[in-house]
Motif scaffolding. Sequence first.
Motif, PDB file in Angstrom:
ATOM      1  N   ILE A  51     -25.206 -21.344  22.409  1.00 36.24           N
ATOM      2  CA  ILE A  51     -24.662 -20.920  23.699  1.00 36.24           C
ATOM      3  C   ILE A  51     -23.252 -21.461  23.864  1.00 36.24           C
ATOM      4  O   ILE A  51     -23.018 -22.665  23.687  1.00 36.24           O
ATOM      5  CB  ILE A  51     -25.555 -21.436  24.855  1.00 36.24           C
ATOM      6  CG1 ILE A  51     -27.018 -21.065  24.598  1.00 36.24           C
ATOM      7  CG2 ILE A  51     -25.086 -20.866  26.180  1.00 36.24           C
ATOM      8  CD1 ILE A  51     -28.000 -21.977  25.259  1.00 36.24           C
ATOM      9  N   ARG A  52     -22.322 -20.595  24.196  1.00 30.07           N
ATOM     10  CA  ARG A  52     -20.956 -21.001  24.522  1.00 30.07           C
ATOM     11  C   ARG A  52     -20.782 -20.952  26.038  1.00 30.07           C
ATOM     12  O   ARG A  52     -21.120 -19.947  26.668  1.00 30.07           O
ATOM     13  CB  ARG A  52     -19.951 -20.091  23.832  1.00 30.07           C
ATOM     14  CG  ARG A  52     -19.983 -20.221  22.302  1.00 30.07           C
ATOM     15  CD  ARG A  52     -19.033 -19.261  21.644  1.00 30.07           C
ATOM     16  NE  ARG A  52     -19.085 -19.375  20.186  1.00 30.07           N
ATOM     17  CZ  ARG A  52     -18.440 -18.576  19.355  1.00 30.07           C
ATOM     18  NH1 ARG A  52     -17.681 -17.605  19.830  1.00 30.07           N
ATOM     19  NH2 ARG A  52     -18.542 -18.748  18.053  1.00 30.07           N
ATOM     20  N   ASN A  53     -20.233 -22.033  26.599  1.00 29.61           N
ATOM     21  CA  ASN A  53     -20.153 -22.186  28.049  1.00 29.61           C
ATOM     22  C   ASN A  53     -18.708 -22.391  28.490  1.00 29.61           C
ATOM     23  O   ASN A  53     -17.984 -23.211  27.917  1.00 29.61           O
ATOM     24  CB  ASN A  53     -20.961 -23.399  28.506  1.00 29.61           C
ATOM     25  CG  ASN A  53     -22.371 -23.419  27.930  1.00 29.61           C
ATOM     26  OD1 ASN A  53     -23.278 -22.798  28.454  1.00 29.61           O
ATOM     27  ND2 ASN A  53     -22.555 -24.161  26.835  1.00 29.61           N
ATOM     28  N   LEU A  54     -18.296 -21.670  29.535  1.00 26.42           N
ATOM     29  CA  LEU A  54     -17.002 -21.868  30.180  1.00 26.42           C
ATOM     30  C   LEU A  54     -17.245 -22.132  31.661  1.00 26.42           C
ATOM     31  O   LEU A  54     -17.999 -21.392  32.318  1.00 26.42           O
ATOM     32  CB  LEU A  54     -16.110 -20.641  30.016  1.00 26.42           C
ATOM     33  CG  LEU A  54     -15.551 -20.344  28.624  1.00 26.42           C
ATOM     34  CD1 LEU A  54     -14.788 -19.021  28.633  1.00 26.42           C
ATOM     35  CD2 LEU A  54     -14.636 -21.483  28.157  1.00 26.42           C
ATOM     36  N   ASP A  55     -16.621 -23.185  32.199  1.00 23.41           N
ATOM     37  CA  ASP A  55     -16.795 -23.542  33.606  1.00 23.41           C
ATOM     38  C   ASP A  55     -15.449 -23.860  34.231  1.00 23.41           C
ATOM     39  O   ASP A  55     -14.605 -24.543  33.623  1.00 23.41           O
ATOM     40  CB  ASP A  55     -17.703 -24.766  33.748  1.00 23.41           C
ATOM     41  CG  ASP A  55     -19.158 -24.453  33.464  1.00 23.41           C
ATOM     42  OD1 ASP A  55     -19.883 -24.168  34.427  1.00 23.41           O
ATOM     43  OD2 ASP A  55     -19.561 -24.491  32.286  1.00 23.41           O
ATOM     44  N   LEU A  56     -15.230 -23.356  35.447  1.00 28.45           N
ATOM     45  CA  LEU A  56     -14.036 -23.656  36.230  1.00 28.45           C
ATOM     46  C   LEU A  56     -14.494 -23.977  37.652  1.00 28.45           C
ATOM     47  O   LEU A  56     -15.234 -23.199  38.256  1.00 28.45           O
ATOM     48  CB  LEU A  56     -13.074 -22.462  36.241  1.00 28.45           C
ATOM     49  CG  LEU A  56     -11.796 -22.629  37.076  1.00 28.45           C
ATOM     50  CD1 LEU A  56     -10.921 -23.734  36.492  1.00 28.45           C
ATOM     51  CD2 LEU A  56     -11.043 -21.311  37.163  1.00 28.45           C
ATOM     52  N   ARG A  57     -14.061 -25.146  38.172  1.00 25.43           N
ATOM     53  CA  ARG A  57     -14.527 -25.542  39.509  1.00 25.43           C
ATOM     54  C   ARG A  57     -13.407 -26.242  40.283  1.00 25.43           C
ATOM     55  O   ARG A  57     -12.752 -27.148  39.763  1.00 25.43           O
ATOM     56  CB  ARG A  57     -15.730 -26.469  39.394  1.00 25.43           C
ATOM     57  CG  ARG A  57     -16.232 -27.018  40.738  1.00 25.43           C
ATOM     58  CD  ARG A  57     -17.657 -27.442  40.597  1.00 25.43           C
ATOM     59  NE  ARG A  57     -18.040 -28.494  41.519  1.00 25.43           N
ATOM     60  CZ  ARG A  57     -19.294 -28.797  41.823  1.00 25.43           C
ATOM     61  NH1 ARG A  57     -20.279 -28.125  41.266  1.00 25.43           N
ATOM     62  NH2 ARG A  57     -19.576 -29.767  42.642  1.00 25.43           N
ATOM     63  N   TRP A  58     -13.206 -25.775  41.513  1.00 21.14           N
ATOM     64  CA  TRP A  58     -12.283 -26.423  42.458  1.00 21.14           C
ATOM     65  C   TRP A  58     -13.097 -27.162  43.494  1.00 21.14           C
ATOM     66  O   TRP A  58     -14.040 -26.619  44.075  1.00 21.14           O
ATOM     67  CB  TRP A  58     -11.397 -25.370  43.121  1.00 21.14           C
ATOM     68  CG  TRP A  58     -10.596 -25.914  44.279  1.00 21.14           C
ATOM     69  CD1 TRP A  58      -9.460 -26.660  44.220  1.00 21.14           C
ATOM     70  CD2 TRP A  58     -10.892 -25.734  45.675  1.00 21.14           C
ATOM     71  NE1 TRP A  58      -9.021 -26.968  45.479  1.00 21.14           N
ATOM     72  CE2 TRP A  58      -9.882 -26.419  46.395  1.00 21.14           C
ATOM     73  CE3 TRP A  58     -11.905 -25.079  46.374  1.00 21.14           C
ATOM     74  CZ2 TRP A  58      -9.858 -26.456  47.786  1.00 21.14           C
ATOM     75  CZ3 TRP A  58     -11.893 -25.116  47.759  1.00 21.14           C
ATOM     76  CH2 TRP A  58     -10.871 -25.790  48.456  1.00 21.14           C
TER      77      TRP A  58
END
Length: 928
Positions: A720-727
């Motif tokens: 599994i490849r995961n990308l996360d962006l969080r403000w």
Amino acid sequence: MRRLLDPRLPSLLLLALTLAVRGPLVAQETGRIVGRVIDAGQGGPIAGAVLEVVGTTVRAQTAIDGRFTLANVPAGSVAVRARYIGFQPKVVEGITVPAGGTATQDIALTAQVIELEELSVSASAEQGTVARALEEQRYATGVVSAITQEQISRSPDSDAGQAVQRVSGVTVQDGKYVFVRGLGERYTTTSLNGARVPSPEPEKKMIPLDLFPAGLLEGITTSKTFTPDQSGDFSGAQVNLKTREFPARRTFTLSSSVGINGAATGKSVVKAPTVGGEWLGLNSSRRNLPGAARPFYRSLSLAGASQSQLNAVIGSFRNSWSLERADGAANGSLGVSLGGEDAIGGQAIGYLASLSYSATQEIRADERRAVINPGTTAGTFDPQNEYSGQTGRAAVLWGGVLNLSTRLGSGGKLVLNNTYTRSADNEATSLAGFNDGFAINLAQTRLTYTLRTARSHQLAGQHLLGGRNVLDWSATVSAVSRIEPDRSDLAYVATIDPGTGAVTPTEWFGAARSAVRSFADLNEDGLEGAGSYTIGFGDGERHSTLKLGGLARRTTRDAVNVPFDVLGFGLTQAQRNADPEQIFDGTYASQGLLNLQINALGGRYDAEDRLVAGYAMLDYPLTSRIRVIGGTRVESSRIEVNTTSPENGLQPIQTVLQNTDLLPALAINTTLTPTQTLRLSATQTLSRPEYRELSPVGYLAEPIGGKRIRGNSNLDRALIRNLDLRWEWYPRTGEVVSVAGFYKHFNRPIERVLIQTSDGNAPDVTFQNARAADNYGIELELRKRLDVIGLSPLTVFANTTVMKSTIKVDTTDGSSLTNRDRAMVGQAGYVVNAGLELAAPGGMSLTALYNVVGRRIFEAGINPLPDAYEEARHLVDVSVRVPVFEGLTVKADAKNLLDEPYRITQGGLDQLSYRTGRTFGFGFTWTP
């Protein structure tokens, strides 16, 4: 005379009297201040910080865990100054120290590059466990969400499974299994105090969270992004249950509650017979496998057995087949804990002993089951084997923790954590309806007693070396078991009144699977050792760390399930008309009128899972605002499953899955403003099949008319490849606003699917690797006090996750799935958690909670059947806490106020539905 009668004499006499009563002036009343000093930028403890009570000579230094004790502090309101090289000094004012008592105060220090003026804050701004949870989330390396013991205590949640569903993006299936961001439980792992816990469930590697009483927990943390110092077999989240730590001062707490289930308590419900000890979760010897059956249980075969031996086995079964009807019982719970820190032989020992017990009456009211088959015309569907009735369950859950801790000077710490939990479910199910396969009405009864235990013993140490390097290590021994002794399944031909629905059993069916005694046993043991060495370098905001570590884990499982099938073809019609306790009392068996066989859908398997991992992780500030966390983890895994089953002629089948995987991770955390952070991460993780899914042993979900479930020895692990962006924005203490986006790509994900059988009966359930899948969504979180609009006692909190997934299914195995481009099994379209909390002066609080999970695929269908869906279900809970006087708080809870049915549908028809009833409780907590 005037000289003798000095005018000051009355004042001197008054002073002397005061001194006689209260002691000399120098003996001013004192107390203690205890707490922790933490790094506001990284969230970790600060060892060696110096604390002093302003205006006095009282000083102390923090230990490696950041804890401190300031003794002989003057009673009243005082201020404490905290200093440490590389951090901005801080004075915390307004700390109230009780005479002869202890005040608790934690302090967070901020890193500095140049010397800054000393910062002064109020004590109230530094404390509060909800705020502490948000601080942990704020300063974590990755995307983390947490719920604290305080939040749990303000909710009606009684176990970890109920509590964790309050976390952003988290849902819980069956009250046990965690789904994060809509992904199934296979993509979430569970740890206890940082170490993996085995599972007592035959089909799961994840331990059911309803096995942990909420009263034993300090908090629950969910890590939604992978870092190399975590195990790499998750994509949804890693859930860590942290048991309670010792309090800063000696504390005794007693709590108790009583309650009712509106659909069961005081109403006629089905119940399973008892034999004694059920209220403690004990297994009476009367439920044990009879001695006459043991040789055949071990061999899984009746080959070579004489008729007299078979008769002896049938006659030896406990003669309990019929359920009972009685008024549903009330609910109740009791909890007690004692903790503190005392000196033993000059060594300070922190301790916490806690015990929790609960007994509840549960129900599945208006229960309906059916198998959905194609209709007579294309695109239509008909329910078959429709049954309705009720399930009643008397559930007991108890457990305890004994945690010990001691400091080794100011640079070392040892911890011994011990946890034991036990649950027992005494369950009766009564269902009746028309069986289409046999074209008759059947009344089916199932009596089940299920025992589950889990225990964990962990020794851990932390050592400060060279002033800024830290060595962490832990060794954990854990074990779980699941015993299902002497389950009985019984089917009678019945008449059903079409007007009232009244069911009258008329005769024992007598065919295969109409009288089954099953004995199942599962034991799993785990041994785990982990260690890391963290090297610190740089100062202030340029402080960096290099963390090197490794882990070795070995898990073994033994599982066996043997169903003994009693047949009655030798009985006459009149003999089958008798009650089951008369048919199976041994008389007919001794006359050779009954026969016995071991059902082919049973057997045993054992599994061994070995994992060795190593990692390197660097946390480095590129600038004063940008930190980079990167590294990689290598995991070498070997899973071996050995299966023996009558279905395969008792020929052992070995399945081996072996992989070595490189799991990189990169995260960039940017401080936009002092209260705003932007996080970006890219990682690779994996998901391995469950042991049961690799075992080709089949078993029946229901004795008659149900689906068969079987594993697949050809399964592979998924990458599994995961990308996360969080403000994230933290406007004030205890408040947060965040927006996150995520994307996941799955290579060969494992799916639960239906596959058509050659005999034309109901399709089997099995598991297979799909080709690929994508999962993406947006996550919103809000916690805000409403004092800005004049509603100062109120806090509103909510988190919402909206997501979507698509999957490409592999059909080269000959399966004919309905949708080759659909959502992943278990993937919901949305999750909403919301609540409103009123915190009035004096400690009174009211919390209202709302939860809903969107419609999600329960099972992938095969042509011409559509997919089966678990429908959305809205839940509303309310909890009120009211302090009566100092040390005593009363609490009232209301759960599942809407009482919406749990439903699984297929083709618009109900495959399963039931209601669980509204529950109400009243209790108290007393801390003298």
